[in-house]
Design a protein around this motif. Sequence first.
Motif, short mmCIF file in Angstrom:
data_model
loop_
_atom_site.label_atom_id
_atom_site.label_comp_id
_atom_site.label_asym_id
_atom_site.label_seq_id
_atom_site.Cartn_x
_atom_site.Cartn_y
_atom_site.Cartn_z
N ALA A 179 38.32 34.14 37.83
CA ALA A 179 37.71 35.47 37.80
C ALA A 179 38.74 36.52 37.39
O ALA A 179 38.44 37.43 36.61
N ALA A 180 39.97 36.40 37.91
CA ALA A 180 41.02 37.35 37.53
C ALA A 180 41.40 37.19 36.06
O ALA A 180 41.62 38.19 35.35
N ALA A 181 41.47 35.95 35.58
CA ALA A 181 41.81 35.72 34.17
C ALA A 181 40.74 36.31 33.25
O ALA A 181 41.05 36.93 32.22
N TYR A 182 39.48 36.15 33.63
CA TYR A 182 38.41 36.70 32.81
C TYR A 182 38.44 38.23 32.84
O TYR A 182 38.22 38.88 31.81
N ALA A 183 38.72 38.80 34.01
CA ALA A 183 38.83 40.26 34.09
C ALA A 183 40.01 40.77 33.27
O ALA A 183 39.97 41.88 32.72
N TRP A 184 41.09 39.99 33.20
CA TRP A 184 42.25 40.34 32.38
C TRP A 184 41.87 40.39 30.90
O TRP A 184 42.24 41.32 30.18
N CYS A 185 41.12 39.39 30.46
CA CYS A 185 40.79 39.27 29.04
C CYS A 185 39.59 40.13 28.64
O CYS A 185 39.51 40.60 27.49
N VAL A 186 38.64 40.29 29.55
CA VAL A 186 37.41 41.04 29.24
C VAL A 186 37.28 42.16 30.28
O VAL A 186 36.71 41.97 31.36
N PRO A 187 37.82 43.34 29.98
CA PRO A 187 37.82 44.42 30.98
C PRO A 187 36.46 45.03 31.26
O PRO A 187 36.27 45.64 32.31
N ARG A 188 35.53 44.89 30.35
CA ARG A 188 34.22 45.53 30.59
C ARG A 188 33.41 44.72 31.61
O ARG A 188 33.55 43.50 31.71
N GLY A 189 32.55 45.42 32.33
CA GLY A 189 31.73 44.77 33.34
C GLY A 189 30.30 44.60 32.87
O GLY A 189 29.99 44.71 31.67
N LEU A 190 29.40 44.35 33.81
CA LEU A 190 28.00 44.15 33.48
C LEU A 190 27.33 45.47 33.12
O LEU A 190 27.70 46.54 33.62
N SER A 191 26.34 45.40 32.27
CA SER A 191 25.52 46.56 31.96
C SER A 191 24.61 46.86 33.14
O SER A 191 24.41 46.01 34.02
#
Length: 342
Positions: free
Chosen positions: A123-135
């Motif tokens: 989850a942290a790695a994905y947040a690092w690579c993709v900073p945007r969240g859900l619509s």
Amino acid sequence: MTGTDTWSGGASQALGAVLGAGALLLPAALAPQPHPWTGIAVAGVLAGWCLLVAAAGGTEDSGPVAFVRDRLGPGPARAATALYFGGFATGQAGVALGAAGFASLGDSGWRAYAVAAGVLCSAAAYAWCVPRGLSPAGRRLRLAAVLALAVSWRALGGPLPGRGPGGEGWGAFLVAVPLLFGWVGLEGSVPAVARRRALGGTLLGIALAAALYAVLPAAPATAAQAPPPAAAAALGLGSAALCWTYCHTNLQATAARWTELTGRTRRRGLVAAGLIALAVLALGRAARWDLPVLLIGPGAATAALFTLIAVAAVRRPRPQEHTDHDHSDRLRVLEGAARSAG
């Protein structure tokens, strides 16, 4: 009062603020509970808290941190931000362990902690690579999925991961404090008392959320038959996946609070939050803590935040010096068990 203020609108906003992964995690942590009175008492206290804050102007427009800053000054406002960061950095250990418990259908041994560490790191790695969240539409869809899964678990009789809090002397404490994890979001959605219909709807939303939190972990009246293995596996994997998404968006929002506290980058905040959560997981494994104990930390932080806001509510506003924080406090609400930071 605005023309758009309605009971249903206020209730919908309150439920949208509060409900979320807590509908999955709290039954997993607290079930079975033969007596729902602790949860009902917590909801009653929160309803009184809501009226107090509403009388002081509410937090819906300015946000909770700005509300504290306006009345108590920058130091207490910084403390509120620190409570957000610390409470939810530690809380992600509980979210990750809940995800692992669902994936393994109740296993609380070392394998569950290893899976929880994998949930946190991914989850942290994905947040690092993709900073945007859900619509917004994605958040609504996720909430609907969480509630559908929670009701399905309840209807099918489990199995829910975890064994419920134990110990007669600690029973009420191990219900009340972790239960506050499910009420995060309420602190930023209290309308002013002048908006009577919206406030009435908020109180209705509190009552509805309290009823849900009372019913889901309650002990069944009769022994329920466990669902078929295929259905249990599907429910478990779906619940684990949703917990992962909450862990991801909570880590994003926790990193934003780190930036407000330190002035350092969001990515450093992700690393700090991830390491804190991993440390809590390691301590939990060494001390043989289950999910109810892991949720005490974020629950206590939530209690402290609500208390700080209540203290601010009985103080008069201070002369203001507007800063950039005034524009960001309302937008950066940590989800905890409910809201999306995306």
